[in-house]
Write an enzyme that holds these catalytic residues in place. Structure first.
Site, short mmCIF file in Angstrom:
data_model
loop_
_atom_site.label_atom_id
_atom_site.label_comp_id
_atom_site.label_asym_id
_atom_site.label_seq_id
_atom_site.Cartn_x
_atom_site.Cartn_y
_atom_site.Cartn_z
N GLU A 23 19.55 -12.71 38.11
CA GLU A 23 18.30 -11.66 38.06
C GLU A 23 17.21 -13.17 37.47
OE1 GLU A 23 14.12 -10.67 37.50
OE2 GLU A 23 15.65 -10.94 36.20
N ASP A 69 22.51 -8.19 35.24
CA ASP A 69 22.49 -9.36 34.31
C ASP A 69 21.68 -8.83 33.38
OD1 ASP A 69 20.52 -9.67 36.35
OD2 ASP A 69 21.41 -11.93 34.94
ZN LIG Z 1 14.56 -8.23 34.11
#
Ligand SMILES: [Zn+2]
Length: 385
Positions: free
Chosen positions: A136, A74
């Site tokens: 993340e 992401d």
């Molecule tokens: Zn990163």
């Protein structure tokens, strides 16, 4: 050759707008295809809604003791940022590749994917795994699910290299980042008879005061030789919101607070102290006036820290592969701490600079990608028979 292939794959990866709020499944399917072409065994695990997916792929012999190359798929949003060109179309100028996610951290993923055929052609003595996660940037959600999935499947790698942008420097530690919102529900009333109500603001103040009292014991708990600045676990309240007016007993208050633990034991210590204070002191006092009152803490995010470990296989491998002896700590969080907590030794080392991450005109240099490929080629040598 490898660099050309990496650049081409990076162009494909950048074209998937995998902002954390949106789906990443197309990117994961693309990576899975490439890895399967190299003969990798690929596991894909979806989140409960099916909009997000983790990929875990393995090359070489089965069994324990593999080395994981890990990256998050992401990226952060581009809204409100002034980009020179389309952030989701790779642009090259003067040896730099521009696009959202080039350095954080699709460049590393592209290098790993470009290397897959090289690893596949080696006679690997131990497994090489690829772990590409979702979400993340919004609390390492994908890595949590991936690590749980590995434990359930009985897959036990021994070391992980997280390719976050460190300019190929070795990072052996970072603090955790634990964020909370605590809601105080009091009992309103007229300011002239405060004892008849439960003032949520007053309880919030007591709560914050107790929180700040923990600073001294946290300093005393600072680990010997802690490399962090400051060396101990910090905490603070960053927002307090409550109450309608001066002459009303406030029935609601909210406190946003955080801590940056240097050890997970410190995080447990703070949570236990605050829980005890609420259960034994604050809530009984509130309930004595009105049993409908309460204090509830919501976890906004608990990103585990990476604790520097003197006997770390991941650190030894990173030193060998990069030829660098020094290891550093950084102030940003990564998925490394989650792997470490699961018993997998972890280190952060990847191409590009954190200075470009999350910024408009994010870029990675071809030189950094080349250095990363060098590290991965040495890894291929190291794990070959
Ligand atoms: Zn990163």
């Amino acid at each position: 050759m490898l660099l050309e292939r990496t650049r081409a794959i990076l162009a494909d990866l950048i074209a998937y707008p995998t902002v954390s709020s949106d789906s990443n499944v197309d990117l994961i399917a693309y990576a899975a295809d490439l890895l399967k072409q190299s003969g990798a065994e690929v596991r894909i695990s979806q989140d409960p809604d099916g909009g997000k997916a983790n990929l875990f792929a393995s090359l070489g012999p089965g069994g324990d003791g593999g080395i994981v190359l890990s990256g998050h798929s992401d990226v952060v949003p581009v809204e409100g940022q002034d980009w020179t060109s389309d952030p989701f179309a790779l642009r090259e100028a003067d040896g730099l590749l521009y696009g959202r996610g080039t350095c954080d951290m699709k460049g590393f993923i592209a290098a790993c994917l470009a290397m897959a055929p090289v690893f596949a052609a080696c006679n690997l003595a131990r497994p090489v795994h690829f772990a590409f996660t979702y979400d993340e940037e919004v609390g390492c959600l994908g890595a949590r699910a991936l690590i749980a999935d590995l434990a359930e499947a009985g897959i036990r790698p021994s070391a992980v290299i997280i390719g976050e942008p460190t300019e190929m420097r070795i990072i052996e530690g970072h603090k955790g980042c634990f964020e909370y919102t605590t809601h105080f529900t009091g009992s309103g009333g007229h300011a002239s008879i405060p004892d008849a109500g439960v003032n949520a603001i007053e309880y919030a103040v007591s709560y914050i005061t107790r929180l700040l009292e923990l600073r001294e014991p946290l300093k005393a708990r600072s680990p010997e030789g802690s490399p962090f600045t400051p060396p101990w676990t910090t905490l603070q309240a960053g927002a307090i919101v409550g109450g309608p007016a001066r002459n009303v007993v406030a029935s609601d208050c909210r406190v946003d607070w955080e801590m940056r633990p240097v050890t997970s034991a410190d995080a447990d210590f703070v949570k236990a102290e605050m829980r005890a204070f609420v259960d034994q002191v604050l809530r009984p006092a509130m309930h004595a006036v009105d049993p409908a009152t309460d204090i509830v803490t919501h976890v906004i995010g608990e990103v585990e820290g990476l604790e520097p470990a003197s006997h770390s296989e991941a650190l030894a491998i990173a030193r060998e592969l990069t030829g660098r002896n020094e290891a550093d700590v950084v102030s940003f969080g990564t998925e490394a701490g989650l792997f470490q907590k699961a018993g997998i030794s972890a280190v952060v080392c990847g191409p590009g600079s954190i200075a470009q991450a999350h910024k408009p005109d994010e870029f990675i240099s071809l030189d950094q990608l080349d250095q990363c490929l060098g590290m991965l080629e040495r890894l291929a040598d190291k794990v070959s028979r």
